[in-house]
Design a protein around this motif. Structure first.
Motif, PDB file in Angstrom:
ATOM      1  N   GLU A 177       0.987   5.112  -2.613  1.00  0.00           N
ATOM      2  CA  GLU A 177      -0.238   4.452  -3.058  1.00  0.00           C
ATOM      3  C   GLU A 177      -1.202   4.319  -1.889  1.00  0.00           C
ATOM      4  N   TYR A 178      -2.484   4.229  -2.224  1.00  0.00           N
ATOM      5  CA  TYR A 178      -3.488   4.056  -1.181  1.00  0.00           C
ATOM      6  C   TYR A 178      -4.593   3.136  -1.678  1.00  0.00           C
ATOM      7  N   SER A 179      -5.290   2.552  -0.705  1.00  0.00           N
ATOM      8  CA  SER A 179      -6.452   1.705  -0.978  1.00  0.00           C
ATOM      9  C   SER A 179      -7.568   2.152  -0.050  1.00  0.00           C
ATOM     10  N   LEU A 180      -8.751   2.390  -0.614  1.00  0.00           N
ATOM     11  CA  LEU A 180      -9.907   2.782   0.182  1.00  0.00           C
ATOM     12  C   LEU A 180     -10.810   1.584   0.409  1.00  0.00           C
ATOM     13  N   ASP A 181     -10.973   1.231   1.674  1.00  0.00           N
ATOM     14  CA  ASP A 181     -11.897   0.146   2.057  1.00  0.00           C
ATOM     15  C   ASP A 181     -11.614  -1.149   1.315  1.00  0.00           C
ATOM     16  N   GLY A 182     -10.319  -1.498   1.174  1.00  0.00           N
ATOM     17  CA  GLY A 182      -9.935  -2.775   0.582  1.00  0.00           C
ATOM     18  C   GLY A 182      -9.897  -2.817  -0.927  1.00  0.00           C
ATOM     19  N   SER A 183     -10.115  -1.720  -1.598  1.00  0.00           N
ATOM     20  CA  SER A 183     -10.053  -1.697  -3.059  1.00  0.00           C
ATOM     21  C   SER A 183      -8.606  -1.795  -3.516  1.00  0.00           C
ATOM     22  N   ALA A 184      -8.387  -1.922  -4.820  1.00  0.00           N
ATOM     23  CA  ALA A 184      -7.036  -2.015  -5.368  1.00  0.00           C
ATOM     24  C   ALA A 184      -6.263  -0.728  -5.074  1.00  0.00           C
ATOM     25  N   GLN A 199     -18.272   4.017   8.103  1.00  0.00           N
ATOM     26  CA  GLN A 199     -16.887   3.894   8.566  1.00  0.00           C
ATOM     27  C   GLN A 199     -15.999   3.517   7.394  1.00  0.00           C
ATOM     28  N   HIS A 200     -14.821   4.113   7.331  1.00  0.00           N
ATOM     29  CA  HIS A 200     -13.915   3.877   6.214  1.00  0.00           C
ATOM     30  C   HIS A 200     -12.507   3.646   6.729  1.00  0.00           C
ATOM     31  N   THR A 201     -11.730   2.894   5.933  1.00  0.00           N
ATOM     32  CA  THR A 201     -10.321   2.647   6.231  1.00  0.00           C
ATOM     33  C   THR A 201      -9.509   2.919   4.980  1.00  0.00           C
ATOM     34  N   VAL A 202      -8.506   3.764   5.113  1.00  0.00           N
ATOM     35  CA  VAL A 202      -7.555   4.005   4.031  1.00  0.00           C
ATOM     36  C   VAL A 202      -6.253   3.306   4.393  1.00  0.00           C
ATOM     37  N   THR A 203      -5.803   2.415   3.517  1.00  0.00           N
ATOM     38  CA  THR A 203      -4.523   1.733   3.668  1.00  0.00           C
ATOM     39  C   THR A 203      -3.534   2.403   2.718  1.00  0.00           C
ATOM     40  N   TYR A 204      -2.312   2.625   3.175  1.00  0.00           N
ATOM     41  CA  TYR A 204      -1.376   3.385   2.349  1.00  0.00           C
ATOM     42  C   TYR A 204       0.040   2.836   2.500  1.00  0.00           C
ATOM     43  N   ARG A 205       0.846   3.091   1.490  1.00  0.00           N
ATOM     44  CA  ARG A 205       2.236   2.653   1.471  1.00  0.00           C
ATOM     45  C   ARG A 205       3.008   3.538   0.502  1.00  0.00           C
ATOM     46  N   PRO A 216       2.263  -1.679   4.751  1.00  0.00           N
ATOM     47  CA  PRO A 216       0.988  -0.945   4.696  1.00  0.00           C
ATOM     48  C   PRO A 216       0.575  -0.455   6.085  1.00  0.00           C
ATOM     49  N   ALA A 217       0.083   0.768   6.138  1.00  0.00           N
ATOM     50  CA  ALA A 217      -0.462   1.359   7.365  1.00  0.00           C
ATOM     51  C   ALA A 217      -1.903   1.773   7.081  1.00  0.00           C
ATOM     52  N   THR A 218      -2.671   1.960   8.135  1.00  0.00           N
ATOM     53  CA  THR A 218      -4.086   2.275   7.947  1.00  0.00           C
ATOM     54  C   THR A 218      -4.501   3.458   8.808  1.00  0.00           C
ATOM     55  N   ILE A 219      -5.553   4.116   8.379  1.00  0.00           N
ATOM     56  CA  ILE A 219      -6.220   5.148   9.165  1.00  0.00           C
ATOM     57  C   ILE A 219      -7.723   4.957   8.982  1.00  0.00           C
ATOM     58  N   THR A 220      -8.450   4.939  10.098  1.00  0.00           N
ATOM     59  CA  THR A 220      -9.887   4.636  10.070  1.00  0.00           C
ATOM     60  C   THR A 220     -10.664   5.842  10.595  1.00  0.00           C
ATOM     61  N   PHE A 221     -11.805   6.104   9.995  1.00  0.00           N
ATOM     62  CA  PHE A 221     -12.612   7.261  10.367  1.00  0.00           C
ATOM     63  C   PHE A 221     -14.055   7.015   9.960  1.00  0.00           C
ATOM     64  N   THR A 222     -14.945   7.863  10.448  1.00  0.00           N
ATOM     65  CA  THR A 222     -16.374   7.756  10.143  1.00  0.00           C
ATOM     66  C   THR A 222     -16.877   9.061   9.540  1.00  0.00           C
ATOM     67  N   VAL A 223     -17.670   8.935   8.492  1.00  0.00           N
ATOM     68  CA  VAL A 223     -18.321  10.090   7.865  1.00  0.00           C
ATOM     69  C   VAL A 223     -19.816   9.984   8.153  1.00  0.00           C
ATOM     70  N   VAL A 224     -20.413  11.082   8.594  1.00  0.00           N
ATOM     71  CA  VAL A 224     -21.854  11.098   8.859  1.00  0.00           C
ATOM     72  C   VAL A 224     -22.522  12.119   7.947  1.00  0.00           C
TER      73      VAL A 224
END
Length: 622
Positions: A177-184, A199-205, A216-224
């Motif tokens: 499962e994953y959550s994008l920017d704190g969503s469910a 900037q975005h953060t994906v949380t996953y488990r 839960p672990a996270t990965i953060t990145f930026t889209v331009v």
């Protein structure tokens, strides 16, 4: 283990199929069914590896009032699940067991999939998770990987894609499962692409089949936002170099160096045309040594297809006076010491010679000390003439001392590709007519067979290189052998324009001629066949039956040919030259603009018997 129990058999036959009276094990797993064709009434969800008794009951006691048949079937066709237990029990309240059947099995760690095989009952299914004897308490391991085009700051241009991977060595992964920017949380099925700038953060488990969920672990990145489309072509500049006379003409040769820059998508290629010939891809500085006025037209293309407007540079080359001490002017742009590029410009020295002519590092030196002594004397002479500065004199001497000229070839970077061993000979391949036989001393001699052929070295291609070998004219009687060495040709099999393998080398590579005959073909030893000839005097003919040293040096499109250590020919492979004598299907020099290629030895005909030995190749770095 395969156990099948069928309803409707006589008790004796049913017991025979089920293996007779079964001994109930300490671990008992029970499935029950009733009137519902959508689900079992009760099921086990987990077990421990080892012996177990499976109980399947479909009776009035379990809620079957209609006499409906059900099965308990273990899936053995899906590799995602354990397939070592083959159970297929068919039961109803009126069978010989009253709808209650048991079977002993041995379970292994992993997951079993079971279902009801009665048509229309497919919803009756589930999973049985078997641990290795201990309860699975370890959650899955999850990793995340980012992909996409990045700018210099590491931001993702236009979009970033997150790929999640989970593993579990015990019960197996149930879901990610994953959550994008704190969503469910959302169930992960395919890589997640994010296009919204910022900037975005994906949380996953991940959760395994035993119910363990990873932290839960996270990965953060930026889209331009992507930049505007690149519509600007590259910028190209040309620089001329060489020794000039008082009128600005280049004496002996001029070298054109092209440079292109593109600050957006980047440079894909540079092309040039000499004196109106077809464009060729630029890979290294272009040297022009033919007297007369010349124009080089050039352009560059970036990675999205923008091509600059053609620009030109015009110059004049004048011939140098003939110097018998330097019968062939060495017009290479820089000074070479064997396989070492010194970086020093190869300037004219007096009339008809250059620094390379005087240093002559390609000669057969007795030893390294003799060569260094020679370079010291030449460097002092050049300083006295004002051709080099004191710093350049010192650099020449230092680089000569550090070089391996006069030492064994393997210390100069040469690899022997044909030595005295049969193993090296077996690496070569004969195509076309004729062939070679291996002699007791390790040399090879062409067979007296009519027709053209070639022995080529298919192991690797060479870019800029020096190739050294020894050859001997062994033609019968008074005849002189006609042969050659092919270089810079493409692979000979399945060529799109030429089905004859030996002719691929003839038409799409260059042949360095071997022929010491006074009559016959005008191209003598050292000629670049069809393009730049050497006459009999220039070929430096030796007595028939003598072993000769031949060196072929190719840097960019600049070919230098040495016989017994002496320069006998130079050829610059500019596009647009026509093969002479003309052949209707020959592509000319435009079809030979290869930046790399294979090497081979020619078989010419029955009377053209020639021997070769000691073939070596070293890479050259321009």
């Amino acid at each position: 283990m395969v156990i099948t129990l069928f309803l409707g058999l006589t008790p004796a036959l049913a017991n025979a199929v089920s293996g007779g009276q079964l001994q109930q094990q300490a671990q008992v797993l029970t499935w029950t069914a009733g009137d519902d064709f959508r689900a079992y009434m009760s099921v086990p969800t987990s077990a421990v590896a080892g012996p177990a008794t499976l109980v399947f009951e479909n009776s009035a006691a379990t809620g079957n009032t209609s006499g409906m048949q059900h099965t308990l079937t273990f899936d053995t066709g899906n590799p995602a699940y354990n397939r070592d237990v083959d159970v297929n029990i068919l039961a109803d309240p009126y069978d010989s067991k009253g709808g209650r059947w048991t079977v002993d099995v041995v379970l292994t760690p992993g997951v079993y999939h079971y279902f009801c095989a009665i048509p229309g009952h497919g919803a009756m299914s589930g999973l049985l998770v078997v641990s290795g004897g201990n309860q699975d308490t370890t959650p899955p391991t999850v990793t995340a990987a980012l992909s996409g085009d990045q700018d210099r700051n590491g931001a993702y241009v236009g979009a970033a894609t997150v790929t999640l991977t989970a593993t579990d060595t015990e019960s197996g992964v149930e879901k990610v499962e994953y959550s994008l920017d704190g969503s469910a949380y959302t169930t992960y099925t395919t890589p997640v692409t994010v296009t919204q700038p910022g900037q975005h953060t994906v949380t996953y488990r991940a959760t395994d089949r035993a119910g363990n969920t990873s932290e839960p672990a996270t990965i953060t990145f930026t889209v331009v936002t992507p930049p505007d489309p690149d519509t600007t072509p590259p910028t190209v500049t040309a620089v001329l170099s060489g020794q000039q006379d008082g009128e600005g003409s280049y004496v002996g040769a001029a070298t054109v160096t092209l440079t292109a820059t593109d600050t957006e998508s980047g440079v894909d290629k540079i092309e040039y045309s000499l004196d109106g010939q077809a464009y060729a891809t630029y890979s290294s500085p272009v040297t022009v040594n033919h007297p007369g006025q010349h124009t080089v037209t050039y352009r560059a293309t970036d990675r999205v297809g923008n091509t600059s407007e053609p620009a030109t540079v015009t110059f004049t080359v004048v011939a140098v006076s003939h110097n018998p001490e330097c019968p062939v002017l060495d017009t290479r742009p820089v000074v070479w010491l064997g396989t070492v590029n010194t970086g020093l410009p190869n300037r004219l020295v007096g009339d008809g010679c250059t620094i390379n002519n005087l240093i002559a590092s390609e000669r057969n030196w007795l030893n390294h000390a003799e060569f260094v002594t020679h370079v010291k004397a030449i460097a002092e002479h050049l300083l006295h003439l004002g051709v080099v500065s004191k710093a350049e004199r010192k650099s020449l001497i230092d680089q000569a001392s550090a070089s391996a000229v006069g030492k064994a070839d393997n210390q100069n970077g040469y690899e022997t590709i044909l030595d005295r061993s049969g193993a090296s000979f077996k690496q070569w391949e004969q195509v076309g007519a004729g062939g070679f036989t291996r002699n007791a001393d390790g040399s090879i001699t062409s067979l007296p067979v009519n027709g053209l052929g070639m022995l080529w070295f298919p192991i690797r291609q060479y870019g800029d290189f020096s190739m050294k070998l020894q050859w001997r004219d062994d033609a019968p009687g008074d005849k002189r052998a006609n042969s050659g060495v092919f270089v810079r040709f493409p692979g000979v099999h399945k060529h799109p324009q030429e089905p004859r393998p030996e002719w691929v080398a003839i038409k799409y590579g260059h042949e360095i001629q071997i022929l010491d005959a006074a009559d016959g073909d005008r191209y003598k030893t050292g000629s670049v066949y069809g393009f730049r000839g050497v006459d009999l005097d220039g070929a430096q003919v030796t007595t028939k039956g003598t072993w000769n040293d031949l060196e072929i040096r190719v840097v960019g499109q600049h070919y230098s040919i040495y016989r017994n250590g002496e320069l006998v020919n130079e050829f610059i492979n500019t596009p647009g030259a026509v093969f002479d004598p003309p052949r209707s299907d020959d592509p000319g020099s435009a079809g030979r603009q290869n930046a790399s290629g294979y090497v081979g030895l020619q078989v010419h005909g029955a009377a053209d018997v020639v021997s070769f030995r000691n073939v070596r190749v070293a890479p050259l770095n321009p």
